[in-house]
Motif scaffolding. Structure first.
Motif, mmCIF file in Angstrom:
data_model
loop_
_atom_site.group_PDB
_atom_site.id
_atom_site.type_symbol
_atom_site.label_atom_id
_atom_site.label_comp_id
_atom_site.label_asym_id
_atom_site.label_seq_id
_atom_site.Cartn_x
_atom_site.Cartn_y
_atom_site.Cartn_z
ATOM 1 N N SER A 99 0.840 -1.178 0.000
ATOM 2 C CA SER A 99 0.000 0.000 0.000
ATOM 3 C C SER A 99 0.884 1.239 0.000
ATOM 4 N N ASN A 100 0.617 2.156 -0.918
ATOM 5 C CA ASN A 100 1.331 3.430 -0.984
ATOM 6 C C ASN A 100 2.850 3.271 -0.992
ATOM 7 N N GLY A 101 3.336 2.303 -1.767
ATOM 8 C CA GLY A 101 4.773 2.111 -1.896
ATOM 9 C C GLY A 101 5.433 1.345 -0.764
ATOM 10 N N ARG A 102 4.642 0.821 0.147
ATOM 11 C CA ARG A 102 5.193 0.105 1.308
ATOM 12 C C ARG A 102 4.790 -1.365 1.268
ATOM 13 N N PHE A 103 5.792 -2.231 1.307
ATOM 14 C CA PHE A 103 5.567 -3.674 1.387
ATOM 15 C C PHE A 103 5.647 -4.113 2.842
ATOM 16 N N ASN A 104 4.704 -4.953 3.251
ATOM 17 C CA ASN A 104 4.725 -5.613 4.552
ATOM 18 C C ASN A 104 4.811 -7.105 4.263
ATOM 19 N N VAL A 105 5.885 -7.735 4.699
ATOM 20 C CA VAL A 105 6.110 -9.151 4.412
ATOM 21 C C VAL A 105 6.172 -9.912 5.733
ATOM 22 N N THR A 106 5.365 -10.950 5.818
ATOM 23 C CA THR A 106 5.346 -11.820 6.992
ATOM 24 C C THR A 106 6.069 -13.109 6.647
ATOM 25 N N LEU A 107 7.075 -13.436 7.450
ATOM 26 C CA LEU A 107 7.880 -14.651 7.267
ATOM 27 C C LEU A 107 7.749 -15.559 8.471
ATOM 28 N N SER A 108 7.942 -16.845 8.220
ATOM 29 C CA SER A 108 8.155 -17.796 9.310
ATOM 30 C C SER A 108 9.394 -18.614 8.948
ATOM 31 N N HIS A 109 10.145 -18.962 9.964
ATOM 32 C CA HIS A 109 11.388 -19.706 9.763
ATOM 33 C C HIS A 109 11.781 -20.308 11.101
ATOM 34 N N GLY A 110 12.402 -21.435 11.069
ATOM 35 C CA GLY A 110 12.854 -22.087 12.296
ATOM 36 C C GLY A 110 14.131 -21.466 12.835
ATOM 37 N N ASP A 111 14.097 -20.160 13.093
ATOM 38 C CA ASP A 111 15.286 -19.488 13.635
ATOM 39 C C ASP A 111 15.763 -20.200 14.891
ATOM 40 N N THR A 112 17.066 -20.458 14.942
ATOM 41 C CA THR A 112 17.645 -21.098 16.124
ATOM 42 C C THR A 112 18.567 -20.155 16.886
ATOM 43 N N GLY A 113 18.782 -18.977 16.374
ATOM 44 C CA GLY A 113 19.707 -18.012 16.967
ATOM 45 C C GLY A 113 20.603 -17.476 15.868
ATOM 46 N N TRP A 114 21.743 -16.957 16.247
ATOM 47 C CA TRP A 114 22.648 -16.328 15.289
ATOM 48 C C TRP A 114 23.212 -17.297 14.263
ATOM 49 N N ASP A 115 23.172 -18.598 14.551
ATOM 50 C CA ASP A 115 23.724 -19.583 13.608
ATOM 51 C C ASP A 115 22.776 -19.891 12.450
ATOM 52 N N ASP A 116 21.481 -19.609 12.584
ATOM 53 C CA ASP A 116 20.511 -19.882 11.513
ATOM 54 C C ASP A 116 19.259 -19.051 11.742
ATOM 55 N N TYR A 117 19.089 -18.035 10.913
ATOM 56 C CA TYR A 117 17.901 -17.193 11.043
ATOM 57 C C TYR A 117 17.532 -16.573 9.700
ATOM 58 N N ALA A 118 16.258 -16.192 9.554
ATOM 59 C CA ALA A 118 15.799 -15.486 8.360
ATOM 60 C C ALA A 118 16.473 -14.126 8.368
ATOM 61 N N ASP A 119 17.250 -13.842 7.304
ATOM 62 C CA ASP A 119 18.040 -12.606 7.332
ATOM 63 C C ASP A 119 17.636 -11.584 6.272
ATOM 64 N N GLY A 120 16.525 -11.842 5.558
ATOM 65 C CA GLY A 120 16.076 -10.816 4.634
ATOM 66 C C GLY A 120 14.998 -11.271 3.681
ATOM 67 N N TRP A 121 14.443 -10.309 2.986
ATOM 68 C CA TRP A 121 13.520 -10.568 1.881
ATOM 69 C C TRP A 121 13.720 -9.460 0.856
ATOM 70 N N ARG A 122 13.340 -9.769 -0.388
ATOM 71 C CA ARG A 122 13.483 -8.772 -1.438
ATOM 72 C C ARG A 122 12.329 -8.871 -2.417
ATOM 73 N N VAL A 123 12.117 -7.769 -3.131
ATOM 74 C CA VAL A 123 11.066 -7.676 -4.141
ATOM 75 C C VAL A 123 11.754 -7.651 -5.501
ATOM 76 N N GLU A 124 11.286 -8.515 -6.402
ATOM 77 C CA GLU A 124 11.895 -8.655 -7.726
ATOM 78 C C GLU A 124 10.841 -8.543 -8.821
ATOM 79 N N LEU A 125 11.324 -8.262 -10.027
ATOM 80 C CA LEU A 125 10.495 -8.355 -11.222
ATOM 81 C C LEU A 125 10.607 -9.775 -11.765
ATOM 82 N N ALA A 126 9.769 -10.112 -12.749
ATOM 83 C CA ALA A 126 9.769 -11.459 -13.318
ATOM 84 C C ALA A 126 11.119 -11.845 -13.911
ATOM 85 N N ASP A 127 11.883 -10.858 -14.400
ATOM 86 C CA ASP A 127 13.189 -11.156 -14.998
ATOM 87 C C ASP A 127 14.319 -11.243 -13.970
ATOM 88 N N GLY A 128 13.981 -11.112 -12.679
ATOM 89 C CA GLY A 128 14.985 -11.208 -11.625
ATOM 90 C C GLY A 128 15.557 -9.884 -11.163
#
Length: 110
Positions: free
Chosen positions: A27-56
């Motif tokens: 909405s109005n240029g703002r993306f809200n992304v909800t993630l789930s991941h089995g984060d275990t701490g600093w050794d394994d965690y969801a570290d980002g998301w990005r928005v792409e076009l169909a061509d990458g």
């Protein structure tokens, strides 16, 4: 030789599952992304998301700077400009172990 075989399996890294994109809103240029991941701490965690076009082409990236072990799923937002005339984008998530997921989620913004 048979004694070394079990050691090879111990040295093989385990790959965690990629983060799951649970929801995307725009909405109005703002993306809200909800993630789930089995984060275990600093050794394994969801570290980002990005928005792409169909061509990458990457339109924008939201870096997640810390684990969310006790906050699952979680939502983070980012203002990302979408070129005029673009009706569909793709959202891709990343984790600190596996990097950028091969799977994307298609999202209609109009």
């Amino acid at each position: 030789m048979n004694r070394l075989l079990p050691l090879l399996f111990l040295a093989t890294p385990a790959f965690a599952d990629a983060p799951v994109i649970e929801d995307v809103t725009y909405s109005n240029g703002r993306f809200n992304v909800t993630l789930s991941h089995g984060d275990t701490g600093w050794d394994d965690y969801a570290d980002g998301w990005r928005v792409e076009l169909a061509d990458g082409t990457v339109l924008g990236t939201r870096t997640l700077a810390h684990p969310h072990v006790d906050e699952q799923p979680f939502t983070r937002s980012s203002n990302i400009a979408v070129p005029a005339g673009v009706d569909v984008v793709y959202v891709r998530a990343s984790d600190s172990v596996g990097g950028w997921a091969t799977r994307t989620e298609r999202f209609s913004i109009r």
